[in-house]
Design a protein around this motif. Sequence first.
Motif, mmCIF file in Angstrom:
data_model
loop_
_atom_site.group_PDB
_atom_site.id
_atom_site.type_symbol
_atom_site.label_atom_id
_atom_site.label_comp_id
_atom_site.label_asym_id
_atom_site.label_seq_id
_atom_site.Cartn_x
_atom_site.Cartn_y
_atom_site.Cartn_z
ATOM 1 N N LEU A 61 24.770 73.117 70.004
ATOM 2 C CA LEU A 61 25.541 71.873 69.947
ATOM 3 C C LEU A 61 25.664 71.372 68.505
ATOM 4 C CD1 LEU A 61 23.943 70.169 73.075
ATOM 5 C CD2 LEU A 61 26.313 70.944 72.873
ATOM 6 N N GLU A 62 24.614 71.601 67.749
ATOM 7 C CA GLU A 62 24.639 71.194 66.340
ATOM 8 C C GLU A 62 25.645 72.036 65.562
ATOM 9 O OE1 GLU A 62 21.298 69.758 63.097
ATOM 10 O OE2 GLU A 62 20.723 70.952 64.843
ATOM 11 N N ARG A 63 25.671 73.319 65.919
ATOM 12 C CA ARG A 63 26.610 74.232 65.268
ATOM 13 C C ARG A 63 28.048 73.802 65.528
ATOM 14 N NH1 ARG A 63 29.517 78.418 66.066
ATOM 15 N NH2 ARG A 63 29.287 78.246 68.319
ATOM 16 N N GLU A 64 28.267 73.179 66.677
ATOM 17 C CA GLU A 64 29.610 72.716 67.022
ATOM 18 C C GLU A 64 29.902 71.337 66.440
ATOM 19 O OE1 GLU A 64 29.694 72.836 71.247
ATOM 20 O OE2 GLU A 64 29.380 75.004 71.375
ATOM 21 N N GLY A 65 28.901 70.773 65.766
ATOM 22 C CA GLY A 65 29.120 69.469 65.145
ATOM 23 C C GLY A 65 29.067 68.310 66.116
ATOM 24 N N LEU A 66 28.506 68.526 67.287
ATOM 25 C CA LEU A 66 28.485 67.466 68.302
ATOM 26 C C LEU A 66 27.238 66.599 68.205
ATOM 27 C CD1 LEU A 66 29.787 69.547 71.350
ATOM 28 C CD2 LEU A 66 31.090 68.084 69.797
ATOM 29 N N VAL A 67 26.127 67.186 67.822
ATOM 30 C CA VAL A 67 24.883 66.430 67.732
ATOM 31 C C VAL A 67 24.191 66.771 66.405
ATOM 32 C CG1 VAL A 67 24.634 66.583 70.228
ATOM 33 C CG2 VAL A 67 23.377 68.160 68.765
ATOM 34 N N ALA A 68 23.169 66.010 66.090
ATOM 35 C CA ALA A 68 22.379 66.278 64.893
ATOM 36 C C ALA A 68 20.934 65.918 65.176
ATOM 37 C CB ALA A 68 22.913 65.472 63.711
ATOM 38 N N GLY A 69 20.034 66.795 64.777
ATOM 39 C CA GLY A 69 18.616 66.521 64.958
ATOM 40 C C GLY A 69 18.082 65.728 63.776
ATOM 41 N N ARG A 70 17.287 64.718 64.084
ATOM 42 C CA ARG A 70 16.659 63.952 63.012
ATOM 43 C C ARG A 70 15.142 64.109 63.171
ATOM 44 N NH1 ARG A 70 19.559 58.220 64.261
ATOM 45 N NH2 ARG A 70 21.735 58.944 64.443
ATOM 46 N N PRO A 71 14.538 64.866 62.298
ATOM 47 C CA PRO A 71 13.102 65.118 62.414
ATOM 48 C C PRO A 71 12.320 63.817 62.535
ATOM 49 C CG PRO A 71 14.050 66.499 60.713
ATOM 50 C CD PRO A 71 15.135 65.568 61.172
ATOM 51 N N GLY A 72 11.448 63.788 63.489
ATOM 52 C CA GLY A 72 10.642 62.604 63.711
ATOM 53 C C GLY A 72 11.271 61.601 64.636
ATOM 54 N N GLN A 73 12.558 61.767 64.921
ATOM 55 C CA GLN A 73 13.228 60.788 65.772
ATOM 56 C C GLN A 73 13.752 61.402 67.061
ATOM 57 O OE1 GLN A 73 15.865 57.948 63.648
ATOM 58 N NE2 GLN A 73 15.441 59.160 61.837
#
Lengths: 130, 130
Positions: A61-73
Amino acid sequence: MIEFHLDTRSGVAPYLQIARQVQQALRMGTLQADDQLPTVREVVGKLAINPNTVLKAYRELEREGLVAGRPGQGTFVVGTPAGPPPGAYTRLRGGLVRWLRDAHAAGLDDESIVAFVTTTLRDSAEESAA
Amino acid sequence: MIEFHLDTRSGVAPYLQIARQVQQALRMGTLQADDQLPTVREVVGKLAINPNTVLKAYRELEREGLVAGRPGQGTFVVGTPAGPPPGAYTRLRGGLVRWLRDAHAAGLDDESIVAFVTTTLRDSAEESAA
DNA sequence: TCTATTGTCTTATAGAACTAAGACAATCAG
DNA sequence: CTGATTGTCTTAGTTCTATAAGACAATAGA
């Protein structure tokens, strides 16, 4: 917070099922920008699958630009895929529910229904192509 | 003679897609007892897949008691799975086609439609369970 | 009988998917 | 600062799936 469901009999890879459920929630407007997805460990706890499987879905999903992981959150929705009008689904749902009730009454189980929709979809596509 | 279609993007194993298309044709009455399935080599020619993949699908169907291979002749339908009334589908089809037209007009592509049906199916199941 | 067709089977190879177990860095609350 | 949470990453191993290439037996038709 979105909840994931796995259909082990579908033959579809679990990571794909998760990714698609997010994509669909985005299309339907169930998920919007800045919404948080369940943490990897939450999903693992609920579905009893491996963290790497969830990670793979989220990375896709991140590769598709739909989501982003935020370390710690956690993992958050970034954008929505180009798609149909957001309110379209609410109107369509009524007609679908009515038809599904009809199909159930006729003795079709869920598997038959999905298969029937798929083939009808293909048939009508071939018709209009001819 | 039934014709098979493969959806490479579905993530479902080709042999499963073939087996399910036969099962569904049996449920719908498109295939009946003593009907012949395409030969392994015919399917290979049309779908450009390996004979073993087709064989695996046919063996699965044979294991379920739905078809039987006759060396030198082909594979034939033996029985029909326990299921809904045979004529049920023809009546349901009209309503479905109408709804599908509606969904297309609203801007939904095929993938969205199938996903929408699946989630609505699950939601209504949870509703009636509650 | 002879030939082509068909289902069936074997062996080996390759890739994808999931699991297992552990480790590290960034973030936030206290 | 400290500890807990979280995303991220690594390595290894197993299972499932599909491919490749070839062989055999049963059947139907000429």
